[in-house]
Design a protein around this motif. Structure first.
Motif, PDB file in Angstrom:
ATOM      1  N   ALA A  11       5.919  73.022   1.767  1.00 58.28           N
ATOM      2  CA  ALA A  11       5.613  73.909   2.890  1.00 58.28           C
ATOM      3  C   ALA A  11       4.319  74.677   2.631  1.00 58.28           C
ATOM      4  O   ALA A  11       3.518  74.897   3.536  1.00 58.28           O
ATOM      5  CB  ALA A  11       6.768  74.882   3.121  1.00 58.28           C
ATOM      6  N   LEU A  12       4.113  75.077   1.367  1.00 58.78           N
ATOM      7  CA  LEU A  12       2.878  75.784   1.031  1.00 58.78           C
ATOM      8  C   LEU A  12       1.667  74.886   1.251  1.00 58.78           C
ATOM      9  O   LEU A  12       0.656  75.304   1.825  1.00 58.78           O
ATOM     10  CB  LEU A  12       2.925  76.242  -0.438  1.00 58.78           C
ATOM     11  N   ALA A  13       1.783  73.620   0.813  1.00 56.09           N
ATOM     12  CA  ALA A  13       0.687  72.679   1.028  1.00 56.09           C
ATOM     13  C   ALA A  13       0.470  72.432   2.513  1.00 56.09           C
ATOM     14  O   ALA A  13      -0.666  72.313   2.977  1.00 56.09           O
ATOM     15  CB  ALA A  13       0.996  71.357   0.320  1.00 56.09           C
ATOM     16  N   ALA A  14       1.568  72.391   3.249  1.00 56.26           N
ATOM     17  CA  ALA A  14       1.479  72.156   4.692  1.00 56.26           C
ATOM     18  C   ALA A  14       0.745  73.277   5.394  1.00 56.26           C
ATOM     19  O   ALA A  14       0.054  73.051   6.399  1.00 56.26           O
ATOM     20  CB  ALA A  14       2.878  71.986   5.281  1.00 56.26           C
ATOM     21  N   LEU A  15       0.887  74.499   4.881  1.00 59.46           N
ATOM     22  CA  LEU A  15       0.168  75.622   5.481  1.00 59.46           C
ATOM     23  C   LEU A  15      -1.343  75.403   5.400  1.00 59.46           C
ATOM     24  O   LEU A  15      -2.085  75.740   6.329  1.00 59.46           O
ATOM     25  CB  LEU A  15       0.544  76.917   4.746  1.00 59.46           C
ATOM     26  N   GLY A  94       5.691  66.446   6.153  1.00 61.01           N
ATOM     27  CA  GLY A  94       4.507  67.235   6.465  1.00 61.01           C
ATOM     28  C   GLY A  94       3.351  66.367   6.929  1.00 61.01           C
ATOM     29  O   GLY A  94       2.639  66.702   7.882  1.00 61.01           O
ATOM     30  N   ASN A  95       3.173  65.227   6.279  1.00 60.25           N
ATOM     31  CA  ASN A  95       2.124  64.293   6.678  1.00 60.25           C
ATOM     32  C   ASN A  95       2.375  63.731   8.073  1.00 60.25           C
ATOM     33  O   ASN A  95       1.453  63.585   8.878  1.00 60.25           O
ATOM     34  CB  ASN A  95       2.031  63.135   5.676  1.00 60.25           C
ATOM     35  N   ALA A  96       3.639  63.401   8.345  1.00 63.04           N
ATOM     36  CA  ALA A  96       3.994  62.848   9.659  1.00 63.04           C
ATOM     37  C   ALA A  96       3.717  63.863  10.765  1.00 63.04           C
ATOM     38  O   ALA A  96       3.203  63.517  11.833  1.00 63.04           O
ATOM     39  CB  ALA A  96       5.468  62.445   9.672  1.00 63.04           C
ATOM     40  N   ALA A  97       4.048  65.129  10.495  1.00 61.78           N
ATOM     41  CA  ALA A  97       3.801  66.176  11.489  1.00 61.78           C
ATOM     42  C   ALA A  97       2.309  66.344  11.753  1.00 61.78           C
ATOM     43  O   ALA A  97       1.880  66.509  12.905  1.00 61.78           O
ATOM     44  CB  ALA A  97       4.403  67.495  11.009  1.00 61.78           C
ATOM     45  N   LEU A 100       1.176  63.566  14.007  1.00 61.10           N
ATOM     46  CA  LEU A 100       1.617  63.756  15.389  1.00 61.10           C
ATOM     47  C   LEU A 100       0.756  64.795  16.110  1.00 61.10           C
ATOM     48  O   LEU A 100       0.458  64.658  17.297  1.00 61.10           O
ATOM     49  CB  LEU A 100       3.096  64.173  15.416  1.00 61.10           C
ATOM     50  N   VAL A 101       0.351  65.827  15.374  1.00 62.45           N
ATOM     51  CA  VAL A 101      -0.468  66.894  15.961  1.00 62.45           C
ATOM     52  C   VAL A 101      -1.914  66.453  16.170  1.00 62.45           C
ATOM     53  O   VAL A 101      -2.470  66.568  17.266  1.00 62.45           O
ATOM     54  CB  VAL A 101      -0.430  68.152  15.074  1.00 62.45           C
ATOM     55  N   THR A 102      -2.517  65.944  15.111  1.00 60.10           N
ATOM     56  CA  THR A 102      -3.959  65.697  15.151  1.00 60.10           C
ATOM     57  C   THR A 102      -4.343  64.394  15.835  1.00 60.10           C
ATOM     58  O   THR A 102      -5.374  64.313  16.495  1.00 60.10           O
ATOM     59  CB  THR A 102      -4.544  65.700  13.731  1.00 60.10           C
ATOM     60  N   GLN A 103      -3.526  63.361  15.672  1.00 62.86           N
ATOM     61  CA  GLN A 103      -3.860  62.055  16.237  1.00 62.86           C
ATOM     62  C   GLN A 103      -3.187  61.789  17.574  1.00 62.86           C
ATOM     63  O   GLN A 103      -3.801  61.277  18.508  1.00 62.86           O
ATOM     64  CB  GLN A 103      -3.489  60.939  15.251  1.00 62.86           C
ATOM     65  N   ALA A 119      11.809  71.840   7.140  1.00 66.66           N
ATOM     66  CA  ALA A 119      11.093  72.953   6.507  1.00 66.66           C
ATOM     67  C   ALA A 119       9.680  72.555   6.112  1.00 66.66           C
ATOM     68  O   ALA A 119       8.750  73.366   6.188  1.00 66.66           O
ATOM     69  CB  ALA A 119      11.869  73.435   5.283  1.00 66.66           C
ATOM     70  N   ALA A 120       9.504  71.310   5.712  1.00 62.72           N
ATOM     71  CA  ALA A 120       8.187  70.855   5.277  1.00 62.72           C
ATOM     72  C   ALA A 120       7.207  70.682   6.431  1.00 62.72           C
ATOM     73  O   ALA A 120       6.003  70.871   6.255  1.00 62.72           O
ATOM     74  CB  ALA A 120       8.325  69.536   4.505  1.00 62.72           C
ATOM     75  N   GLU A 121       7.703  70.322   7.611  1.00 62.88           N
ATOM     76  CA  GLU A 121       6.796  70.128   8.746  1.00 62.88           C
ATOM     77  C   GLU A 121       6.536  71.413   9.529  1.00 62.88           C
ATOM     78  O   GLU A 121       5.544  71.524  10.239  1.00 62.88           O
ATOM     79  CB  GLU A 121       7.358  69.078   9.710  1.00 62.88           C
ATOM     80  N   GLU A 122       7.426  72.388   9.403  1.00 63.75           N
ATOM     81  CA  GLU A 122       7.382  73.585  10.251  1.00 63.75           C
ATOM     82  C   GLU A 122       6.052  74.339  10.207  1.00 63.75           C
ATOM     83  O   GLU A 122       5.538  74.749  11.263  1.00 63.75           O
ATOM     84  CB  GLU A 122       8.541  74.523   9.879  1.00 63.75           C
ATOM     85  N   PRO A 123       5.421  74.537   9.021  1.00 63.27           N
ATOM     86  CA  PRO A 123       4.148  75.281   9.019  1.00 63.27           C
ATOM     87  C   PRO A 123       3.064  74.608   9.858  1.00 63.27           C
ATOM     88  O   PRO A 123       2.257  75.292  10.494  1.00 63.27           O
ATOM     89  CB  PRO A 123       3.773  75.306   7.532  1.00 63.27           C
ATOM     90  N   VAL A 124       3.033  73.285   9.848  1.00 65.23           N
ATOM     91  CA  VAL A 124       2.034  72.558  10.635  1.00 65.23           C
ATOM     92  C   VAL A 124       2.235  72.823  12.121  1.00 65.23           C
ATOM     93  O   VAL A 124       1.284  73.126  12.857  1.00 65.23           O
ATOM     94  CB  VAL A 124       2.117  71.038  10.355  1.00 65.23           C
ATOM     95  N   LEU A 125       3.473  72.721  12.580  1.00 68.82           N
ATOM     96  CA  LEU A 125       3.751  72.882  14.003  1.00 68.82           C
ATOM     97  C   LEU A 125       3.593  74.330  14.450  1.00 68.82           C
ATOM     98  O   LEU A 125       3.063  74.606  15.529  1.00 68.82           O
ATOM     99  CB  LEU A 125       5.156  72.372  14.322  1.00 68.82           C
TER     100      LEU A 125
END
Length: 392
Positions: A11-15, A94-97, A100-103, A119-125
């Motif tokens: 999650a930290l990396a995802a931020l 996190g990578n999948a999120a 989905l957002v950027t591409q 939990a891992a994707e949440e910071p991205v979204l």
């Protein structure tokens, strides 16, 4: 359900990734909703250890999409689904999120199925102001910040772990009328540990005794040492909160060493593979908490079951039902918001009240947890039967 392992550092990396991606989210003028389509992402466990959950969740959501599109879509716009496989790993989630957002420029995301991947994707979204609805993630913390404040863009479509742990403890005490219970839990899973803690608290408060509390690790295959220790304490029942992969082997081995008492568990038991691995006879006197069974005679449930069988030629499990419900809740929010702006969708979703879904009426509380039905499922000769319905 959840796989919290590794989720915190991911999650930290995802931020950091979210900070780079933030320019692609928020606002109404996104390419995702131009023309005649509304693009919704599905982040699912399509391969890996819990692919069975992710695939079922996706199939239920796809049924909801098909029905909505046949009815004219949302305000005349058809729903387009883009899927991303998180491989049952938080790091991949996190990578999948991000993809989905950027591409894909999605306006909302459904899934993943398990809480660690959510939990891992949440910071991205959240950084991109994109609503997330988790169909089956039962960990209480996924909708809350560390200070207990409700996360604006995170919702779920299932009950939470403390609720089902409490229900099973009460069922053990009041319905099975047992006084001595042993616990065998997965010490590598917050899902399993949390359920064991709640069960212990409620069961002992009702006058019960925990005779043993043994642990195993995810992907273990031999449980006879722990089961032998448990047998020596003469329990009247055993509580085994966990996922079907290990639970099925535990049930089989428990019966092989002569533990013929009732076995109790959680919604992670819900898979056809439970019976395939454990055997029909071994699962007798097995009980677990769940949100749904195809055996429920409720008209809404049977309508959903019939539609699902018509599309996929098989009986839907709870993950399919929760994926379907997530679609209904999300589509209603987009329609109510009259917008694909993430902030407006989230505001509309938070106000969901008495929406008719597959298993009854659906409303959100202040923590974005649904007020919905819970069931006790009893295993009889390899079949999941409805023992008791609670709430909803």
């Amino acid at each position: 359900m959840k796989l919290w392992k590794k989720a915190s550092r991911i999650a930290l990396a995802a931020l950091l990734v979210a900070g780079l991606a933030a320019g692609c989210g928020g606002g109404e003028k996104k390419s995702a909703d131009t023309g005649k389509e509304i693009v919704i992402g599905v982040n699912a466990e399509l391969t890996g250890n819990v692919a069975n959950y992710g695939k079922s969740m996706l199939s239920g959501f796809e049924l909801a999409v098909e029905e909505a599109n046949k009815a004219g879509g949302i305000d005349g716009k058809k729903i387009k689904v883009v899927t991303a496989d998180n491989k049952s790993e938080p790091s991949e989630s996190g990578n999948a999120a991000t993809k989905l957002v950027t591409q894909n420029k999605v306006v909302a995301v459904v899934g993943p199925a398990v809480s660690g991947c959510v939990a891992a994707e949440e910071p991205v979204l959240t950084a991109n102001k994109i609503p997330l609805i988790a169909p089956c993630a039962t960990a209480p913390g996924i909708t809350l910040d560390k200070d207990g404040k409700t996360k604006q863009f995170v919702f779920r479509a299932c009950f939470i772990d403390p609720y089902q742990g409490d229900i099973m403890a009460q069922f053990a005490s009041k319905d099975l009328k047992v006084k001595k219970v042993a616990i065998l839990h997965d010490s590598s899973s917050d899902y399993s540990k949390g359920l064991a803690q709640v069960f212990t608290k409620v069961f002992t408060a009702a006058g019960g005794t925990i005779t043993a509390d043994e642990a195993f690790l995810s992907k273990d295959v031999d449980f006879k040492a722990s089961l032998t220790k448990i047998k020596a304490t003469n329990p009247e029942a055993i509580y085994i909160p966990g996922y079907y992969e290990e639970v099925a082997k535990i049930i089989k081995q428990a019966r092989e060493i002569g533990l013929n008492c009732p076995l109790m568990g959680s919604d992670g038991w819900d898979s056809p593979k439970l019976v395939e691995i454990a055997g029909k006879e071994a699962t007798n006197k097995g009980y677990f908490t769940n949100a749904y069974t195809a055996e429920d005679t409720d008209p809404g449930v049977q309508k959903f079951v019939k539609a699902y069988q018509g599309k996929f030629n098989k009986v839907p499990d709870v993950f399919a039902m929760e994926g379907y419900n997530a679609g209904l809740v999300l589509f209603n929010a987009i329609k109510t918001a009259k917008s694909t702006d993430g902030v407006k969708i989230a505001e509309a979703m938070a106000k969901t009240k008495d929406l008719q879904v597959a298993n009854g009426k659906f409303s959100y509380d202040e923590k974005h947890n649904p007020i919905t039905t819970a069931l006790i499922i009893e295993m009889k000769d390899g079949k999941m039967t409805l023992n008791k319905k609670i709430g909803g």
